[in-house]
Design a protein around this motif. Structure first.
Motif, PDB file in Angstrom:
ATOM      1  N   ALA A 125      44.729   1.612  -4.562  1.00 41.75           N
ATOM      2  CA  ALA A 125      44.167   1.160  -5.164  1.00 41.75           C
ATOM      3  C   ALA A 125      44.497   2.117  -6.834  1.00 41.75           C
ATOM      4  O   ALA A 125      45.556   1.951  -8.444  1.00 41.75           O
ATOM      5  CB  ALA A 125      42.576   1.916  -6.089  1.00 41.75           C
ATOM      6  N   LEU A 126      45.127   3.500  -6.485  1.00 43.34           N
ATOM      7  CA  LEU A 126      46.056   4.146  -7.869  1.00 43.34           C
ATOM      8  C   LEU A 126      47.262   3.937  -8.286  1.00 43.34           C
ATOM      9  O   LEU A 126      47.326   3.670  -9.280  1.00 43.34           O
ATOM     10  CB  LEU A 126      45.743   5.341  -7.467  1.00 43.34           C
ATOM     11  N   LEU A 127      48.152   4.070  -7.033  1.00 44.75           N
ATOM     12  CA  LEU A 127      48.890   3.838  -7.195  1.00 44.75           C
ATOM     13  C   LEU A 127      49.417   2.061  -7.336  1.00 44.75           C
ATOM     14  O   LEU A 127      50.423   2.655  -8.752  1.00 44.75           O
ATOM     15  CB  LEU A 127      49.779   3.753  -5.704  1.00 44.75           C
ATOM     16  N   ASP A 128      48.291   1.337  -7.323  1.00 48.78           N
ATOM     17  CA  ASP A 128      48.644  -0.060  -7.615  1.00 48.78           C
ATOM     18  C   ASP A 128      47.990   0.022  -9.668  1.00 48.78           C
ATOM     19  O   ASP A 128      48.737  -0.634  -9.554  1.00 48.78           O
ATOM     20  CB  ASP A 128      47.378  -1.271  -6.668  1.00 48.78           C
ATOM     21  N   ALA A 129      47.513   0.521  -9.585  1.00 53.43           N
ATOM     22  CA  ALA A 129      46.847   0.821 -11.196  1.00 53.43           C
ATOM     23  C   ALA A 129      47.952   1.097 -11.768  1.00 53.43           C
ATOM     24  O   ALA A 129      48.018   1.217 -12.723  1.00 53.43           O
ATOM     25  CB  ALA A 129      45.764   1.377 -11.391  1.00 53.43           C
ATOM     26  N   VAL A 130      48.454   2.319 -11.410  1.00 54.34           N
ATOM     27  CA  VAL A 130      50.106   2.762 -12.331  1.00 54.34           C
ATOM     28  C   VAL A 130      50.795   1.422 -12.541  1.00 54.34           C
ATOM     29  O   VAL A 130      52.356   3.150 -13.087  1.00 54.34           O
ATOM     30  CB  VAL A 130      49.672   4.181 -12.629  1.00 54.34           C
ATOM     31  N   ARG A 131      52.078   1.035 -11.715  1.00 46.10           N
ATOM     32  CA  ARG A 131      52.679   0.702 -11.121  1.00 46.10           C
ATOM     33  C   ARG A 131      52.903  -0.813 -12.138  1.00 46.10           C
ATOM     34  O   ARG A 131      52.164  -0.791 -12.532  1.00 46.10           O
ATOM     35  CB  ARG A 131      53.175   0.325  -9.545  1.00 46.10           C
ATOM     36  N   SER A 132      54.212  -1.014 -12.210  1.00 47.12           N
ATOM     37  CA  SER A 132      54.585  -2.452 -13.204  1.00 47.12           C
ATOM     38  C   SER A 132      54.900  -3.440 -12.272  1.00 47.12           C
ATOM     39  O   SER A 132      55.489  -3.319 -11.251  1.00 47.12           O
ATOM     40  CB  SER A 132      55.742  -1.644 -14.140  1.00 47.12           C
TER      41      SER A 132
END
Length: 232
Positions: A128-135
């Motif tokens: 969830a964290l990595l997904d939120a700040v990826r492009s």
């Protein structure tokens, strides 16, 4: 400052909590622009090819770098030191001398780590964290946008530790418990007797070895910029 729509809540929370003075400055003097994703650019890879990179939204990049630092520190606890290439070079030299170790280089390594693979492998909160700040989107030079199926690009602050983690974890699961394994991004070293087994495990997640830059036979080995012939 720029950020993606999915990243604004996470970015805002982190900046407000840990960097309150900067957060106030951003709010008062530098409006934040919501963008679909990153901007795609091309840089020379070698004398005949270009490498695709991406320029991330500034606030996303700030948080990505922080996440990447945490991942680097966690990996070090398990013997994976992504701040030092000397172990890979030392093992490549040994492999060229006695033939017991093989070096593997992967084609388009980070681009082949797809969204679904990361979702399958990572714990839900990390995903969830990595997904939120990826492009999720990339802006092409002609002004059009491309939707990514790879999870993150070269330019994302956590791409390098993420790809290292994925390759290390998959090979750790596939190889015998005490087998020699060293991973530095897509520069991988395994015991020569496990070379084919490692390639099969990597292929199962979509990773493809670059046969012209991977060595399990003969006196030559290469890893992390170190080239060795018969130990020299």
């Amino acid at each position: 400052q720029t950020t993606t729509r999915t990243g604004i809540r996470v970015v805002g929370q982190i900046v407000r909590e840990f960097f309150p003075h900067w957060y106030d400055e951003v709010l008062s003097s530098c409006p934040t622009m919501i963008v679909p994703g990153n901007r795609i650019a091309f840089v020379p890879k070698d004398w005949k090819r270009l490498r695709q990179i991406a320029v991330e939204p500034s606030l996303n990049m700030f948080v990505q770098q922080g996440i990447g630092s945490v991942m680097l520190n966690r990996l070090r606890l398990f013997g994976v030191n992504l701040t030092d290439q000397s172990r890979n070079r030392r093992l490549a030299q040994k492999g060229s001398h006695d033939g017991t170790l093989a070096t593997i280089d992967l084609k388009d390594a980070s681009s082949r780590i797809c969204y679904a693979l990361v979702k399958d492998l990572l714990p839900r909160d990390w995903m969830a964290l990595l997904d939120a700040v990826r492009s999720p989107w990339g802006l092409l030079p002609d002004g059009s946008h491309m939707r990514y199926h790879s999870f993150s690009t070269q330019g994302n602050g956590y791409t390098f530790p993420l790809e290292s983690l994925v390759f290390w974890a998959v090979l750790k699961a596939a190889l015998p418990r005490r087998a020699v394994l060293s991973v530095y991004g897509d520069d991988i070293i395994v015991e020569t007797r496990h070379y084919r087994r490692a390639l099969v495990a990597l292929a199962a997640i979509g990773a493809i070895a670059n046969e012209t830059k991977s060595f399990a036979e003969g006196p030559f080995r290469e890893s992390c910029g170190g080239d060795y012939i018969s130990g020299v």
